[in-house]
Design a protein around this motif. Structure first.
Motif, PDB file in Angstrom:
ATOM      1  N   MET A   1      -1.641   3.751  -6.999  1.00  0.00           N
ATOM      2  CA  MET A   1      -0.774   2.661  -6.553  1.00  0.00           C
ATOM      3  C   MET A   1       0.219   2.252  -7.647  1.00  0.00           C
TER       4      MET A   1
ATOM      5  N   GLY B   1       0.841  -1.200   0.000  1.00  0.00           N
ATOM      6  CA  GLY B   1       0.000   0.000   0.000  1.00  0.00           C
ATOM      7  C   GLY B   1       0.870   1.242   0.000  1.00  0.00           C
TER       8      GLY B   1
ATOM      9  N   GLY C   1      -2.796  -2.832  -2.094  1.00  0.00           N
ATOM     10  CA  GLY C   1      -3.492  -2.577  -0.840  1.00  0.00           C
ATOM     11  C   GLY C   1      -4.911  -2.066  -1.005  1.00  0.00           C
ATOM     12  N   GLN C   2      -5.429  -1.509   0.088  1.00  0.00           N
ATOM     13  CA  GLN C   2      -6.835  -1.098   0.112  1.00  0.00           C
ATOM     14  C   GLN C   2      -7.183  -0.047  -0.931  1.00  0.00           C
TER      15      GLN C   2
ATOM     16  N   GLY D   1      -1.193  -3.355   6.455  1.00  0.00           N
ATOM     17  CA  GLY D   1      -2.503  -2.725   6.357  1.00  0.00           C
ATOM     18  C   GLY D   1      -3.589  -3.411   7.156  1.00  0.00           C
TER      19      GLY D   1
ATOM     20  N   ALA E   1      -4.347   7.447   3.414  1.00  0.00           N
ATOM     21  CA  ALA E   1      -3.228   7.120   2.524  1.00  0.00           C
ATOM     22  C   ALA E   1      -2.031   8.008   2.831  1.00  0.00           C
TER      23      ALA E   1
END
Ligand code: NDP
Length: 326
Positions: free
Chosen positions: A67, A16, A43-44, A116, A293
């Protein structure tokens, strides 16, 4: 040491914003980082639509695009980004041991944990049943909303995620019913207002989910209960979205690292240090407060700097690279 055991200066677990930022700093500091992407590369944020609050993107950017850019930036300075996920660690000795995909063993001078957090579910058997079947339960509107175009869906949750996802779904779906278990939102005012001002989102306050209804294959509705009146009724829907928060991905470390009661890694305040020397944490794995983030990226930077200083302290041949690092 057996030939099959790899030695690395800096191993980063997770891809992430925290992991990639740690990688950018570690690579620029000649730590030759190796980064394992884990089960959800990127990641998310890869499940988030527009990121409007990351500094430097005045027009916003999609999570997946951001990302990809972070990965490119990390690779540009020499980070080795690898597929695979870490399945076991042993932080009991002076060498930090990590196993990837059950088999590959790596000995690390430093480890940066950026694993995460993952979406939480209600835990109802009917929810889990249709989740496993892929029959209409999802924790990611951006990933799955497309399948419910022009249909009616239900979403549970009242935080920023739920508001963001409900708003996203409202653009695709005929109607979105939002289940809020209390009489108020947890979300920020701007997100709440966005939901309240969307005509095809109906908000049911004081409402909990009793059961996800279905025909054995797919979701057909949701049984809900008003927590004040006790009245139960069914809502027709083909999709049930869950947006009730996240659980830190830290089970792997629980035998070695200090965790708080909800599983977040406890760091030394103001640093990325854990209770094990040479093991650092960044991002949501240690953050149950901010979870942004940009804060994840900030702590990724801190972890790389802390790791660099640790390496300089234990290895006289390794120098803190002040010329290019900051
Ligand atoms: P939160 O923990 O903020 O919210 C979870 C929500 O789910 C709460 O409203 C909670 O209800 C509800 N909930 C929890 N368990 C249940 C249950 N069993 N049944 C029904 N409802 C339940 O999580 P989020 O994922 O929304 O947000 C996490 C963090 O990320 C926050 O800091 C948020 O600000 C941030 N974020 C920011 C975004 C942005 O700025 N663009 C987008 C998404 C997230 P209750 O309120 O009653 O506890």
């Amino acid at each position: 040491m057996s030939e099959s055991i790899e030695r690395v200066k800096c191993l980063i677990i997770g891809s992430g914003p925290a992991g990639y930022t740690a990688a950018i700093y570690a690579a620029r500091a000649n730590m030759f980082p190796v980064l394992y992407q884990g089960e959800q590369p990127g990641g998310q944020l890869t499940t988030t639509n527009d990121v409007e609050n990351f500094p430097g993107y005045p027009e916003g950017i999609t999570g997946p695009e951001m990302m990809i850019e972070l990965q490119k930036q990390a690779e540009r300075f020499g980070t080795e980004v690898r597929d695979g996920w870490v399945t076991k660690v042993d932080f009991s000795g002076s060498v930090h041991k990590v196993w990837v995909n059950e088999t590959k063993e790596i000995h690390c001078d430093t480890v940066i944990i950026s694993t995460g957090a993952s979406a939480m579910y209600l835990g109802l058997p009917s929810e889990q049943k249709y989740l496993q079947l892929g029959g209409g339960v999802s924790a990611c509107a951006v990933c799955d909303g497309f399948f419910y175009r022009n249909q009616e869906v239900v979403i549970v949750g009242a935080g920023d995620s739920a508001c963001e996802e409900a708003h996203y779904l409202s653009k695709l779906c005929k109607k979105v019913t939002m289940l809020v278990r209390r009489d108020e939102f947890r979300a920020s005012q701007i997100m709440e207002a966005r939901v309240r001002n969307t005509s095809n989102i109906e908000i049911l306050f004081n409402t909990s989910t009793e059961e996800v209804l279905g025909d054995g294959q797919v979701v057909t509705g949701v049984r809900v209960k008003n927590n004040v009146t006790g009245k139960v009724h069914d809502i027709e829907a083909t999709g049930f979205f869950v947006a009730i928060g996240h659980k830190p991905n830290t089970d792997l470390f629980k035998d070695f690292l200090e965790l708080d009661p909800t599983g977040y890694i406890i760091n030394v305040p103001g640093t990325s240090k854990t209770n094990i020397e040479g093991v650092f944490v960044s991002g949501d794995a240690a953050d149950n407060v901010y979870r942004q983030a940009v804060t994840a990226a900030g702590t990724g930077c801190m972890a790389a700097l802390d790791a660099e200083r640790y390496l300089a302290a234990i290895d006289s041949t390794f120098e803190v690279n002040t010329a290019t690092n900051y």
